[in-house]
Structure formats: C-alpha cells, structure tokens
Design a protein around this motif. Structure first.
Motif, mmCIF file in Angstrom:
data_model
loop_
_atom_site.group_PDB
_atom_site.id
_atom_site.type_symbol
_atom_site.label_atom_id
_atom_site.label_comp_id
_atom_site.label_asym_id
_atom_site.label_seq_id
_atom_site.Cartn_x
_atom_site.Cartn_y
_atom_site.Cartn_z
ATOM 1 N N MET A 83 -1.906 -6.854 4.528
ATOM 2 C CA MET A 83 -1.612 -5.454 4.824
ATOM 3 C C MET A 83 -1.061 -5.271 6.241
ATOM 4 N N LYS A 134 -5.957 -1.594 -5.513
ATOM 5 C CA LYS A 134 -5.106 -0.417 -5.309
ATOM 6 C C LYS A 134 -4.449 -0.442 -3.930
ATOM 7 N N GLU A 135 -5.184 -0.883 -2.933
ATOM 8 C CA GLU A 135 -4.634 -0.964 -1.572
ATOM 9 C C GLU A 135 -3.466 -1.950 -1.509
ATOM 10 N N SER A 138 -0.470 -0.605 -3.366
ATOM 11 C CA SER A 138 0.267 0.433 -2.633
ATOM 12 C C SER A 138 1.295 -0.170 -1.681
ATOM 13 N N LYS A 139 1.016 -1.357 -1.177
ATOM 14 C CA LYS A 139 1.978 -2.006 -0.274
ATOM 15 C C LYS A 139 3.010 -2.833 -1.041
#
Length: 160
Positions: A83, A134-135, A138-139
């Motif tokens: 991330m 989900k995190e 999202s990226k």
C-alpha cells in the motif's frame, strides 16, 4: 566528398565511401550498408525478444506463505509495503512490482509455486481478513475489473 542522395523524397547527407566518387557511383554501396543495418537491427530485436524471461523470478518461491499469513506482524509488513506506506523487503518489493502484470495477464508468467501461493493468499484474505482484501483491492483493482474477471475463483474459495 559530401553528397546528397534522394531516396523516396527523403534526403540523406552521407559521405561516399568510394573515395569521393559521384553519388550515382555509390548507390550499390549504400544499398549494401542499408541491408547490413537492417540485419543488425533485426538481430538486436530478436536478441531483446529472446532475452525476456518467460516467468517471473523464482528467487522467493521458497518463502513460507502460511507463516506470513498466520503472523499479524509479517502480514501487516507486506500489506504496508504493497500500500506504499512503508519500506519493502526484497521479496515484497518483487511482489509489488509483478502484481499488476500478474493480475492483468492472469498470472501467465507465474511459476507453479507462485500460482499455488497466490491461491493460498486469496483464500486466506477473502475468508479471514476481508478488510485487508478490500484495502488491497482498492489499490490494485480500483475499477473492480479483476474482481469481476476472477469472480468464479474468488467465489470458489469463499467459506460459508
């Protein structure tokens, strides 16, 4: 002697290699030079295409994925790296660099071990760490295209 030769309305300013002969006497020499240049360029392109690896590096295939997935500290380190929130260890950096291509091309360059490890990671994140899933999605999948493409595989690993 410098001469201008017109080939297909393109002007080439070249030195005649025949010791100052007139341009009309150099045409055969230029043709040979152009053929040699085309051959060298063709060989260079072939060498570049042949030199591409057909799979991603297997240098980190022996990483114990189960250990990483079961350790909150290790898993958090990988997620933070992916991330862009922390520095990456070498294996995570390689993963970060290859992940977009692997998603786009359905892991065609993955080794058998990498495919197996990817299945383990997906299964673990989908079932046990959905917030991290989900995190990361999202990226790496902001338009939800890969979730749709791999919907059957994701649904197959979901535990009910």
């Amino acid at each position: 002697m410098r001469s201008a030769i017109d080939f297909n309305n393109v002007r080439f300013y070249l030195l005649c290699p025949l010791n100052g002969k007139k341009p009309r006497d150099c045409k055969g020499t230029y043709l040979i030079l152009k053929m040699k240049l085309a051959l060298v360029l063709g060989l260079c392109c072939l060498a570049l295409a042949w030199g591409k690896p057909s799979t991603y590096t297997d240098k980190y295939d022996n990483v114990n994925v189960e250990e990483v997935l079961e350790s909150d500290r290790l898993l958090k380190g990988y997620v933070e790296c992916l991330m862009d929130r922390s520095r990456c260890p070498p294996d995570a950096k390689t993963l970060k660099e290859t992940l977009p291509d692997a998603l786009e091309n359905e892991c065609k360059k993955c080794t058998a071990k990498q495919k197996s490890n990817a299945d383990k990671v997906v299964r673990h994140l989908v079932n046990k760490r959905p917030a991290l899933w989900k995190e990361l999605a999202s990226k790496y999948d902001p338009k939800d295209q890969y979730q749709q493409r791999y919907k059957d595989k994701i649904d197959a690993v979901k535990e009910t």
